[in-house]
Design an enzyme around this catalytic site. Structure first.
Site, PDB file in Angstrom:
ATOM      1  N   CYS A  67      19.752 107.414 -49.320  1.00 45.57           N
ATOM      2  CA  CYS A  67      18.908 108.549 -49.692  1.00 45.57           C
ATOM      3  C   CYS A  67      18.710 108.656 -51.210  1.00 45.57           C
ATOM      4  O   CYS A  67      17.962 107.865 -51.770  1.00 45.57           O
ATOM      5  CB  CYS A  67      19.480 109.810 -49.067  1.00 45.57           C
ATOM      6  SG  CYS A  67      18.217 111.048 -48.794  1.00 45.57           S
ATOM      7  N   GLU A  74      26.653 108.147 -43.203  1.00 49.72           N
ATOM      8  CA  GLU A  74      27.966 108.793 -43.393  1.00 49.72           C
ATOM      9  C   GLU A  74      28.090 110.085 -42.588  1.00 49.72           C
ATOM     10  O   GLU A  74      29.180 110.626 -42.454  1.00 49.72           O
ATOM     11  CB  GLU A  74      28.241 109.033 -44.887  1.00 49.72           C
ATOM     12  CG  GLU A  74      27.509 110.201 -45.534  1.00 49.72           C
ATOM     13  CD  GLU A  74      26.060 109.906 -45.929  1.00 49.72           C
ATOM     14  OE1 GLU A  74      25.524 108.863 -45.499  1.00 49.72           O
ATOM     15  OE2 GLU A  74      25.477 110.732 -46.641  1.00 49.72           O
ATOM     16  N   HIS A 116      21.295 108.962 -43.654  1.00 48.11           N
ATOM     17  CA  HIS A 116      22.709 109.197 -44.004  1.00 48.11           C
ATOM     18  C   HIS A 116      23.658 108.687 -42.922  1.00 48.11           C
ATOM     19  O   HIS A 116      24.093 109.466 -42.071  1.00 48.11           O
ATOM     20  CB  HIS A 116      22.949 110.691 -44.182  1.00 48.11           C
ATOM     21  CG  HIS A 116      22.310 111.263 -45.398  1.00 48.11           C
ATOM     22  ND1 HIS A 116      22.956 111.382 -46.611  1.00 48.11           N
ATOM     23  CD2 HIS A 116      21.068 111.739 -45.599  1.00 48.11           C
ATOM     24  CE1 HIS A 116      22.142 111.915 -47.500  1.00 48.11           C
ATOM     25  NE2 HIS A 116      20.988 112.143 -46.913  1.00 48.11           N
TER      26      HIS A 116
HETATM   27  N1  GLN Z   1      15.585 114.744 -52.052  1.00 51.88           N
HETATM   28  C1  GLN Z   1      16.664 114.098 -52.741  1.00 51.88           C
HETATM   29  C2  GLN Z   1      16.166 113.413 -54.012  1.00 51.88           C
HETATM   30  O1  GLN Z   1      14.991 113.289 -54.225  1.00 51.88           O
HETATM   31  C3  GLN Z   1      17.356 113.085 -51.849  1.00 51.88           C
HETATM   32  C4  GLN Z   1      17.965 113.799 -50.662  1.00 51.88           C
HETATM   33  C5  GLN Z   1      19.243 113.213 -50.160  1.00 51.88           C
HETATM   34  O2  GLN Z   1      19.889 112.393 -50.815  1.00 51.88           O
HETATM   35  N2  GLN Z   1      19.654 113.698 -49.022  1.00 51.88           N
HETATM   36  O3  GLN Z   1      16.969 113.023 -54.795  1.00 51.88           O
END
Ligand code: GLN
Length: 187
Positions: free
Chosen positions: A79, A171, A169
């Site tokens: 992410c 995790e 994710h």
């Molecule tokens: N929206 C976050 C970003 O732009 C990422 C979201 C996440 O890691 N769950 O950094």
């Protein structure tokens, strides 16, 4: 094997718990001197990429981490971690490590649909659960990057050399297959 989890912000603890389930040793990278520890791979957790990027620069960890990734240390990025690796962001002027030849859209699912769960095919692993939280997706990849998963025709997982990057994710799910896939990249 010892895996270093970048722990300046975000969901690093959940990764550590997953590594414990697998009996894999881990350490945290919270400040510059932690980079002197001996480890074989990196995890860049989810969280807020802008905050993580800023902190890594302020803590003077950014260049050393970039060099480790460029020197082919295996890295699992989830992410916000994917955003840090991306060569380019389509909806943000910022960029960070730029070691992964992909173009990523931040918060790509919008505010309302930003968080959801699904179960989709991941490379040769078959279906794995995927939890998305204000997630990015990958709009374009270089020809030599390997697309591992797509959800609704958007790319959500890619491998390029030593880098495994996910929009979602792993995790947060009990399924450990993606971690095992990463372990295979390390050994
Ligand atoms: N929206 C976050 C970003 O732009 C990422 C979201 C996440 O890691 N769950 O950094």
């Amino acid at each position: 094997m010892r895996i270093a989890v970048v722990a300046v912000q975000g969901a690093f603890r959940e990764h550590e718990l997953r590594l414990e389930s697998l009996g894999v040793e881990w350490c945290e990278l919270r400040q510059k001197r932690d980079l002197d520890q001996v480890y074989d791979a990196l995890i860049l957790p989810g969280g807020e990429s802008t905050v993580q990027g800023k902190l890594l620069r302020e803590l003077d960890m950014f260049d050393a981490l970039k060099e480790q990734i460029q020197n082919k240390m295996p890295v699992l990025a989830t992410c916000a971690g994917l955003i840090l690796l991306a060569d380019q962001l389509s909806n943000d002027e910022r960029s960070y490590f730029r070691t992964l030849p992909v173009c990523v859209k931040r918060n790509a699912y919008g505010r309302q649909l930003g968080s959801f769960r699904t179960c989709e095919k991941f490379g040769e692993l078959g279906n794995v659960p995927m939890t998305f939280i204000r997630a990015p997706y990958i709009e374009r990849v270089a020809a030599d990057a390997n697309i591992l998963a797509q959800v609704d025709s958007h790319i959500v997982a890619v491998q390029y050399q030593n880098q495994l990057a996910l929009s979602f994710h792993p995790e947060l799910d009990a399924d450990l297959n993606i971690y095992k896939y990463f372990m295979d990249m390390i050994t």
